[in-house]
Design an enzyme around this catalytic site. Structure first.
Site, PDB file in Angstrom:
ATOM      1  N   CYS A  12       0.833  -1.211   0.000  1.00  0.00           N
ATOM      2  CA  CYS A  12       0.000   0.000   0.000  1.00  0.00           C
ATOM      3  C   CYS A  12       0.861   1.253   0.000  1.00  0.00           C
ATOM      4  O   CYS A  12       0.345   2.364  -0.106  1.00  0.00           O
ATOM      5  CB  CYS A  12      -0.922   0.028   1.206  1.00  0.00           C
ATOM      6  N   CYS A  46       5.226   8.111   2.461  1.00  0.00           N
ATOM      7  CA  CYS A  46       5.432   9.441   1.906  1.00  0.00           C
ATOM      8  C   CYS A  46       5.709  10.432   3.026  1.00  0.00           C
ATOM      9  O   CYS A  46       5.646  10.088   4.209  1.00  0.00           O
ATOM     10  CB  CYS A  46       4.212   9.870   1.099  1.00  0.00           C
ATOM     11  N   CYS A  68      -2.956   8.870   5.827  1.00  0.00           N
ATOM     12  CA  CYS A  68      -1.724   8.851   6.621  1.00  0.00           C
ATOM     13  C   CYS A  68      -2.036   9.091   8.097  1.00  0.00           C
ATOM     14  O   CYS A  68      -1.453   8.457   8.979  1.00  0.00           O
ATOM     15  CB  CYS A  68      -0.751   9.932   6.137  1.00  0.00           C
TER      16      CYS A  68
END
Lengths: 406, 135
Positions: B37, B64, B107
């Site tokens: 993912c 990220c 996130c």
């Protein structure tokens, strides 16, 4: 000389225009503004002459006849015209098209559209190195097959398909062969006669020319290929593409082709050397992998996965200073990692960890040195904060871990 | 996409990167996400047995910049809180603090999941029932 930032290494996305191209174009915006279709006065004659000259410059680069060059708004339009135009023109012969899964979206989505119109499309898989299997290609052919559409060089991994072998198979079965050569034309020698290409799409802005202009090469002899126009109007471009010609763009494309023809050999040698230097240096990092076949590849492209770091996180370490692309999900709206890398059989984790380097005419050794340094530092820093790297170093089998998918 | 200054700051100067000894009874570990993912977070807390306060927190994140920033921020917030207070941290608090855009909300969700997973790991190590996620 001081290094100027940011550094541009995304030349597969678009290239800067060569100043010589701009210079050639400028008069055609102002003094020489005529419509190339105005046959009755000097303004039109001047424009027509410029277009004719550009058509010769373009044809010469790919060893075509100038009459075989159809100007379009870019490669996407040329892809659409080739696929839809053949599907319509050759409907009485069949409705089957063979393409492959790593094609550009301009080809894949057009094929999807054709399927909705009743066409049959076979999407060939690629092997681990990104090349298609020629036996698979030949097996996919049916008596309804009218077109084989396989790209020349891939935009993400730079892999160059076996074009001459593909065209030989196409010819043997009396099927037309179309190739999207957007990344290849002007970068490596492309010869439509020697390569046996029937139709070919490419674009100005990937070869240091302007945006908004492209070409569909359509063969006139052995065989004479025809496509049904997808834009109706004044019957420009031998009736295959109506619309007032983009004279400045076409002049620019012509100049860009001429420069590529004259400089390509030296430039390809310089770029492949720089690219190999970049690649060798980055492979000094543990667990870094080059994606795609390295022997059949465009000279200016490299695609590398840095395992256990995520591509977007990686780019954030230097994206103020270095312009690159990543195969990571997070950079695209879809949140899916690159379909090209996945087609090579790469796990999603490696696809997420990839960077695409596209070198170009204005790339220097200093820029590459700066890039190597920045990437090495960032990869090292991010691995220090990567739980996957720690687990890998401890010998944990990451495939055996039960991850909580979300 | 432009990142907020706070995300950039956490990315450039992440707080509390590291590893706690997961064999210790008062250390709870949460590992959430999946490599395919594109993000995996590991968040750890060390709880002071006498006070019940989180005395230390560490993270490691594959992901990220927003994922890294979310977990870095989470470790900062965890330190000094009781386990119950930590349980109340909501992903939208993280979104707000870091100015995360909509595509990066996952996130913050992952960071909240990691906090809860770490707390529940600590609880189960100490013979307590795992706490229900209030979703």
């Amino acid at each position: 000389m001081e290094l100027k930032l940011p550094i541009y290494l995304d030349n597969n996305a678009t290239t800067p225009m060569d100043p010589r191209v701009l210079e050639a174009m400028l008069p055609y915006f102002t003094d020489k503004f005529g419509n190339a279709a105005s046959r009755n006065h000097p303004f039109g004659w001047v424009a027509e002459e410029a277009v004719d000259y550009a058509r010769e410059q373009v044809a010469k680069l790919i060893n075509a006849d100038p009459k075989e060059i159809i100007f379009t708004s870019g490669a996407t339009e040329a892809d659409n015209l080739a696929l839809k135009g053949v599907f319509e023109m050759y409907a009485s012969k069949g409705n089957h098209i063979i393409t492959c899964v790593t094609e550009h979206k301009a080809v894949l989505d057009t094929c999807k559209h054709i399927e909705k119109l009743g066409g049959q499309v076979t999407y060939l898989p690629v092997q681990e190195d990104g090349l298609i299997d020629l036996n698979e290609l030949e097996k996919a052919i049916t008596d309804k097959t009218i077109l084989i559409a396989i790209m020349y060089g891939n935009n993400e991994i730079g892999v160059v398909q076996p074009i001459r072998e593909i065209s030989t198979i196409a010819k043997k079965h009396n099927i037309l062969f179309f190739t999207d050569a957007t990344q290849a034309v002007g970068k490596i020698p492309v010869d439509v006669l020697a390569d046996g290409i029937d139709m070919m799409a490419f674009s100005g802005h990937k070869m240091y020319g302007p945006k908004g202009v492209g070409v569909l090469y359509v063969r006139r002899k052995n065989p004479r290929v025809k496509v049904t126009a997808q834009m109706d109007g004044g019957g420009h471009e031998r009736g295959m593409r109506s619309g007032t010609l983009n004279v400045p763009g076409i002049v620019g494309l012509g100049k860009a082709c001429e420069i590529c023809r004259l400089e390509m050999a030296d430039e390809a040698a310089r770029l492949s050397q720089l690219r190999d230097y970049l690649e060798t240096s980055l492979k000094e990092l543990e667990e870094s992998y080059v994606n795609g076949n390295v022997n059949s590849r465009l000279p200016h492209v490299s695609n590398i996965s840095f395992k256990y770091v995520e591509g977007e996180g990686l780019m954030m370490g230097f994206n103020k200073d270095i312009a690159l692309s990543s195969g990571s999900a997070c950079t695209s709206a879809s949140l899916e990692p690159s379909y090209v890398l996945k087609a090579l059989g790469l796990g999603d984790d490696l696809a997420h960890s990839s960077l695409r380097f596209g070198l170009g005419r204005f790339t220097t050794k200093d820029q590459i040195d700066y890039t190597i340094n920045a990437i090495k530092n960032t990869v090292t820093k991010l691995r220090e904060m990567s739980p996957l790297w720690e687990m890998f170093k401890e010998g944990v089998d990451l495939d055996a871990v039960e991850w909580s998918h979300h | 996409m432009a990142y907020s200054e706070k995300v950039i700051d956490h990315y450039q100067h992440p707080k509390n990167v590291g590893t706690l000894d997961k064999s210790k009874k008062n250390v709870g570990t949460g590992l959430v996400g999946a490599p395919e993912c594109g993000d995996v977070m590991r968040l750890q807390i060390e709880v002071d047995d006498t006070t019940g306060i989180i005395s230390d927190a560490k993270f490691k994140t594959f992901g990220c910049g927003s994922a890294i920033a979310s977990s870095s921020l989470a470790t900062e917030w965890l330190k000094g809180k009781t386990v119950d207070q930590a349980m109340a941290i909501d992903n939208m608090d993280i979104v707000e603090e870091l100015n995360l855009p909509p595509v990066k909300i996952h996130c913050s969700v992952l960071a909240e999941d990691a906090i809860k997973a770490a707390i529940n790991d600590y609880r189960s190590k100490n013979g307590l029932e795992p706490l229900e996620e209030k979703k």
